[in-house]
Design an enzyme around this catalytic site. Structure first.
Site, mmCIF file in Angstrom:
data_model
loop_
_atom_site.group_PDB
_atom_site.id
_atom_site.type_symbol
_atom_site.label_atom_id
_atom_site.label_comp_id
_atom_site.label_asym_id
_atom_site.label_seq_id
_atom_site.Cartn_x
_atom_site.Cartn_y
_atom_site.Cartn_z
ATOM 1 N N HIS A 1 73.196 25.402 -16.907
ATOM 2 C CA HIS A 1 72.676 24.564 -15.927
ATOM 3 C C HIS A 1 72.417 25.586 -14.590
ATOM 4 O O HIS A 1 72.923 24.955 -13.566
ATOM 5 C CB HIS A 1 73.426 23.383 -15.396
ATOM 6 C CG HIS A 1 72.785 22.332 -14.701
ATOM 7 N ND1 HIS A 1 73.259 20.898 -14.889
ATOM 8 C CD2 HIS A 1 71.855 22.286 -13.954
ATOM 9 C CE1 HIS A 1 72.361 20.196 -13.957
ATOM 10 N NE2 HIS A 1 71.402 20.920 -13.572
ATOM 11 N N SER B 1 68.804 25.884 -10.480
ATOM 12 C CA SER B 1 68.453 26.141 -8.944
ATOM 13 C C SER B 1 69.064 27.314 -8.339
ATOM 14 O O SER B 1 69.301 27.338 -7.316
ATOM 15 C CB SER B 1 68.562 24.869 -8.289
ATOM 16 O OG SER B 1 69.910 24.411 -8.466
HETATM 17 O O1 LIG Z 1 69.242 18.013 -9.818
HETATM 18 C C1 LIG Z 1 69.416 19.175 -9.417
HETATM 19 O O2 LIG Z 1 68.977 19.389 -8.428
HETATM 20 C C2 LIG Z 1 69.847 20.425 -10.191
HETATM 21 O O3 LIG Z 1 70.282 19.783 -11.467
HETATM 22 C C3 LIG Z 1 70.836 20.907 -9.534
HETATM 23 O O4 LIG Z 1 71.822 20.315 -9.231
#
Ligand SMILES: O=C(O)[C@H](O)CO
Length: 343
Positions: free
Chosen positions: A309, A312
């Protein structure tokens, strides 16, 4: 995009004749929020910092009482209990994420508390990662590495380690918002044949034209995509939709990429689909649960590429997300529209 609220955030003092102006208190639920965002919020507001890593619900509940704003820097559920503990003076919250599936939105709306989040600003970073997952799953990067590690490099076979071509392919998007479109933009250099998509909301005809994209039904998306990107929010409608009914409808050569939320895919069914070659491979940045335990059966498969994950996770993107979230909170405190409201 990042203008400060027009009014300096100040609490209207509740005590008559109080000579001192009280400042707003903002709970910051993560100790590593980029300094740029902390600097913004600390101008005129008092920050109540959480210190635990990983962020910890108990600490959040201990520190939430009496705050006016919340900078929600983790994916810990933001629910009725948190709001009750905080109290009725709470007037502004922003997450530092695009997805808000861990927020009880109805409860916030009921209490008329504005919620901000941070979509768009992360779309490029997430799309970059999605391209990496697509290529590495299509061309078997993970499996190739294991061949080297186990001294089973056998490229004297002509058919060894054949992957999937991107050129002339049909690319499907389950969800075609800002992230999906950022991926489609990158794919323009790959000579793909066509783009198919499903979305909750219709997209602008101009965008359809720009990406040569065609809206289809879910079953068509499954049946026709060579590469299928999951780029939709997690909702009751999308939860588990990629399951043992969906996978057999996909091409045996299909590559599935998930950069959205893990629970959109039924992970046991994904395991079976990969193990029994119902689909060719998968590249996923999101899973269920997170963190994925090191002994999870998905990790035993050669035909899946998994990242933890990190869609970002670049300095610039996370800093921009934090800055926007800080502006959201500050604007909510003075009753101004947030930069990126969630509703
Ligand atoms: O939803 C989001 O922005 C990503 O999963 C990072 O938190």
């Amino acid at each position: 995009m990042t203008e400060a609220p027009s009014t300096t955030p100040k609490v209207e003092s509740s005590e008559e004749n109080s000579s001192e102006e009280e400042t707003f208190k903002i709970l910051v639920t993560h100790p590593e929020v980029p300094q740029e965002a902390l600097d913004l919020m600390s101008r005129g507001c008092k920050l109540i910092m959480c210190e635990s890593l990983p962020p910890n619900r108990t600490e959040i509940l201990q520190k939430a009482k009496g705050v006016h704003g919340m900078f929600w820097g983790s994916h810990i559920p933001l629910d009725k209990e948190v709001l009750d503990v905080a109290g009725p003076q709470l007037k502004s919250i922003s997450t530092m994420s695009a997805g808000i599936d861990y927020v009880d939105v109805e409860e916030l709306k009921k209490r008329k508390i504005p919620l901000g989040h941070t979509p768009i600003v992360l779309s490029d970073a997430v799309a970059d990662l999605a391209m990496g997952l697509m290529l590495s799953a299509a061309r078997r990067f993970h499996e190739g590495r294991t061949k080297i590690d186990s001294s089973t490099w056998e490229n004297y076979h002509i058919e060894w380690m054949w992957g999937q071509d991107v050129r002339d392919s049909t690319v499907g998007f389950f969800g075609f918002g800002s992230i999906g479109q950022a991926i489609a933009k990158r794919l323009k250099g790959f000579d793909i044949e066509r783009v198919l998509y499903t979305t909750r909301r219709p997209i602008d005809k101009k965008l359809e034209k720009q990406f040569n994209a065609q809206k289809v039904e879910f079953h068509e998306l499954l049946g026709q995509s060579d590469f299928l990107f999951i780029a939709a929010p997690l909702t009751p409608e999308t939860e588990g939709i990629f399951n043992s009914t969906a996978f057999p409808k996909m091409k045996k050569t299909a590559v599935l990429i998930n950069i959205a939320r893990g629970p959109i895919v039924n992970q046991d069914d994904l395991y079976t689909a990969l193990k029994t070659n119902q689909i060719f491979s998968a590249g996923i940045d999101v899973m269920n649960p997170e963190p994925l335990p090191a002994n999870d059966k998905l990790l035993t498969l050669p035909n899946i590429v998994i990242t933890p994950h990190i869609g970002s996770a670049t300095k610039r993107t996370r800093t921009d997300m934090a800055t926007i979230a800080a502006h959201n909170v500050l604007r909510g405190l003075v009753g101004e529209p947030m930069l990126s409201p969630a509703y």
